[in-house]
Enzyme design. Structure first.
Site, PDB file in Angstrom:
ATOM      1  CE1 TYR A   1      43.512  27.650  50.301  1.00 40.73           C
ATOM      2  CE2 TYR A   1      45.254  29.287  50.482  1.00 40.73           C
ATOM      3  CZ  TYR A   1      44.757  28.123  49.927  1.00 40.73           C
ATOM      4  OH  TYR A   1      45.523  27.440  49.021  1.00 40.73           O
TER       5      TYR A   1
ATOM      6  CE  LYS B   1      44.917  24.138  50.767  1.00 43.20           C
ATOM      7  NZ  LYS B   1      44.375  22.870  50.268  1.00 43.20           N
TER       8      LYS B   1
ATOM      9  CG  LEU C   1      47.571  37.964  37.675  1.00 44.29           C
ATOM     10  CD1 LEU C   1      47.038  39.386  37.693  1.00 44.29           C
ATOM     11  CD2 LEU C   1      49.100  37.965  37.854  1.00 44.29           C
TER      12      LEU C   1
ATOM     13  N   PRO D   1      44.888  43.576  50.742  1.00 43.13           N
ATOM     14  CG  PRO D   1      43.178  44.294  52.165  1.00 43.13           C
ATOM     15  CD  PRO D   1      43.500  44.083  50.718  1.00 43.13           C
TER      16      PRO D   1
ATOM     17  CB  SER E   1      49.107  26.584  49.558  1.00 42.27           C
ATOM     18  OG  SER E   1      49.376  27.918  49.199  1.00 42.27           O
TER      19      SER E   1
ATOM     20  CG  ASN F   1      31.191  19.226  46.936  1.00 45.81           C
ATOM     21  OD1 ASN F   1      32.024  19.756  46.194  1.00 45.81           O
ATOM     22  ND2 ASN F   1      30.933  19.672  48.156  1.00 45.81           N
TER      23      ASN F   1
HETATM   24  C1  UD1 Z   1      47.474  32.903  47.070  1.00 48.74           C
HETATM   25  C2  UD1 Z   1      48.487  32.046  47.799  1.00 48.74           C
HETATM   26  C3  UD1 Z   1      48.452  30.670  47.222  1.00 48.74           C
HETATM   27  C4  UD1 Z   1      47.044  30.132  47.286  1.00 48.74           C
HETATM   28  C5  UD1 Z   1      46.162  30.996  46.450  1.00 48.74           C
HETATM   29  C6  UD1 Z   1      44.732  30.493  46.502  1.00 48.74           C
HETATM   30  C7  UD1 Z   1      50.442  33.195  48.661  1.00 48.74           C
HETATM   31  C8  UD1 Z   1      51.811  33.700  48.391  1.00 48.74           C
HETATM   32  N1  UD1 Z   1      49.828  32.594  47.633  1.00 48.74           N
HETATM   33  O1  UD1 Z   1      47.969  33.108  45.789  1.00 48.74           O
HETATM   34  O2  UD1 Z   1      49.307  29.835  47.958  1.00 48.74           O
HETATM   35  O3  UD1 Z   1      46.983  28.811  46.848  1.00 48.74           O
HETATM   36  O4  UD1 Z   1      46.197  32.315  46.989  1.00 48.74           O
HETATM   37  O5  UD1 Z   1      43.871  31.322  45.802  1.00 48.74           O
HETATM   38  O6  UD1 Z   1      49.901  33.319  49.733  1.00 48.74           O
HETATM   39  N2  UD1 Z   1      46.763  40.298  41.446  1.00 48.74           N
HETATM   40  C9  UD1 Z   1      46.487  41.504  40.877  1.00 48.74           C
HETATM   41  N3  UD1 Z   1      45.221  41.730  40.415  1.00 48.74           N
HETATM   42  C10 UD1 Z   1      44.232  40.792  40.468  1.00 48.74           C
HETATM   43  C11 UD1 Z   1      44.542  39.535  41.057  1.00 48.74           C
HETATM   44  C12 UD1 Z   1      45.808  39.328  41.548  1.00 48.74           C
HETATM   45  O7  UD1 Z   1      47.343  42.387  40.794  1.00 48.74           O
HETATM   46  O8  UD1 Z   1      43.103  41.063  40.039  1.00 48.74           O
HETATM   47  C13 UD1 Z   1      48.126  40.033  41.943  1.00 48.74           C
HETATM   48  C14 UD1 Z   1      48.199  39.726  43.413  1.00 48.74           C
HETATM   49  O9  UD1 Z   1      48.359  40.890  44.163  1.00 48.74           O
HETATM   50  C15 UD1 Z   1      49.407  38.810  43.479  1.00 48.74           C
HETATM   51  C16 UD1 Z   1      49.407  38.107  42.128  1.00 48.74           C
HETATM   52  O10 UD1 Z   1      48.579  38.877  41.279  1.00 48.74           O
HETATM   53  O11 UD1 Z   1      50.570  39.572  43.556  1.00 48.74           O
HETATM   54  C17 UD1 Z   1      48.865  36.687  42.217  1.00 48.74           C
HETATM   55  O12 UD1 Z   1      47.618  36.726  42.867  1.00 48.74           O
HETATM   56  P1  UD1 Z   1      46.673  35.445  42.947  1.00 48.74           P
HETATM   57  O13 UD1 Z   1      46.532  34.850  41.609  1.00 48.74           O
HETATM   58  O14 UD1 Z   1      45.441  35.859  43.674  1.00 48.74           O
HETATM   59  O15 UD1 Z   1      47.491  34.407  43.792  1.00 48.74           O
HETATM   60  P2  UD1 Z   1      48.212  34.566  45.243  1.00 48.74           P
HETATM   61  O16 UD1 Z   1      47.514  35.553  46.061  1.00 48.74           O
HETATM   62  O17 UD1 Z   1      49.657  34.709  45.002  1.00 48.74           O
END
Ligand code: UD1
Length: 341
Positions: free
Chosen positions: A155, A159, A206, A300, A130, A34
């Site tokens: 979220y 799942k 990330l 958080p 997930s 969608n």
């Molecule tokens: C989380 C869930 C995953 C889910 C996804 C959906 C867990 C372990 N993982 O992924 O199953 O499908 O969300 O969106 O619960 N980070 C930074 N800076 C940033 C962004 C991220 O330092 O700007 C770090 C985060 O703290 C983390 C890592 O990068 O340690 C990965 O983050 P991200 O890509 O958001 O994925 P998860 O949170 O692991």
């Protein structure tokens, strides 16, 4: 058209890459989307890779009558083998602000698709789950026997709830065969750079943030905390190339075909954990491009460290990840550059 498989969220990140793998493995993907978190441009990229126009229905799976109408239309054009269900909201932070949006969309879509499966006599179902279902696991690498912990976010709970709904439906007497695919952290893009991850607005994850920061489109990347109990103090995740993940869906479909009714979870990861700082270094090695970044506060709800024991997927599905972190990051960067152009 033979071996038609419905792919909900087919214009999305993992759905579009899975459509490519399906087509290359003798399936015909039938895409539903969608465009709530994707754009029609993904279908243009797909068409270029596939060399044909994929079947597509613009439909919201949470709208039951619209979904049934789309299914009716699809069924009128030939038989369908199964369903791969990706369509869902996935922003952890947003889900804490708007939980009902997540429950209404993610849970209702799954229920409606199962109702549609029963109505149209479809028995093969692959669900996009997930590793978030494990929370912070007691042991890492985490395998499928690990307990399902209280979800950290709405979220995450959608799942868990959808996994439970599938298990209940499989146990109800309907001859459903379901694979619950628990993804770790999918990254990268198709090597052609014609499709990839397209976060609309500010990226939460990330890699899309990192590539946009490296391209100078965003402020420097904030590393969310460097005081975790890990070797370099930053969080550890299992980053898996999206094409490896896509291949696992084909393996799951092939496996389901010869199974009795079942509902089986599978971890899909590389088995390797990397910290945020290691990812930055790997990106710089792979691309030669510096990542402007600064250490910030913890986010958080982040778990400290998680990576997969994917032995079950290897033994049962005959699947393992093949691409390296550097390959995935290079493909992510090439995709970012293609977007810039
Ligand atoms: C989380 C869930 C995953 C889910 C996804 C959906 C867990 C372990 N993982 O992924 O199953 O499908 O969300 O969106 O619960 N980070 C930074 N800076 C940033 C962004 C991220 O330092 O700007 C770090 C985060 O703290 C983390 C890592 O990068 O340690 C990965 O983050 P991200 O890509 O958001 O994925 P998860 O949170 O692991």
């Amino acid at each position: 058209m033979k071996n038609r498989v419905i792919v909900t969220g087919g214009a999305g990140y993992i759905g579009s890459h899975t459509a490519v793998e399906l087509a290359q493995s003798g399936y015909t993907p039938v895409l539903l989307d969608n465009f709530s978190n994707s754009t029609p441009a993904a279908l243009d990229g797909l068409r270029e890779i596939l060399g044909f126009e994929p079947e597509f229905e613009q439909v919201d799976c949470a709208d039951k009558s619209a979904l049934f109408a789309a299914m009716e239309h699809i069924a009128s054009r030939g038989t369908v083998e199964g369903i791969i269900h990706f369509a869902a909201f996935k922003a952890v932070g947003e889900s804490t602000q708007e939980p009902l949006k997540y429950y209404a969309n993610n849970v209702a879509s799954t229920v409606h698709l199962l109702e549609a499966a029963a109505h149209f006599n479809l028995t093969e179902f692959v669900f996009s789950s997930s590793c978030t279902v494990y929370g912070q696991p007691e042991h890492i690498p985490v395998d499928e026997e690990a307990p399902i912990r209280r979800a950290e976010s709405p979220y995450g709970y959608t799942k868990q709830a959808c996994e439970r709904i599938l298990a209940d439906f499989c146990a109800s007497g309907y001859p459903m065969k379901a694979a619950l695919l628990r993804y770790f952290n999918p990254i990268g893009a198709h090597p052609s750079s014609k499709i990839g991850e397209l976060p609309l607005g500010h990226p939460n994850n990330l890699i899309p943030y990192l590539t946009q920061a490296a391209a100078g489109l965003r402020d420097p990347l904030t590393v969310f905390g460097n005081d975790y109990p890990t070797p370099d103090g930053t969080c550890i995740r299992d980053y898996i190339h999206v094409m490896d993940l896509a291949r696992a869906h084909v393996a799951a479909l092939q496996w389901l075909k010869n199974q009795p009714p079942t509902c089986e979870p599978f971890n899909l990861g590389t088995g390797q954990g990397n910290s945020v700082l290691e990812v930055i270094q790997a990106f710089e090695r792979a691309t030669g491009v510096a990542v402007p970044h600064a250490i910030g506060a913890r986010r958080p709800g982040d778990v400290t460290a998680i990576f997969a024991d994917a032995t079950k997927a290897q033994n049962v599905l005959g699947w393992t990840s093949e691409k390296t972190l550097e390959e995935a990051l290079l493909d992510a960067w090439n995709w970012q550059q293609a977007l810039n152009n």
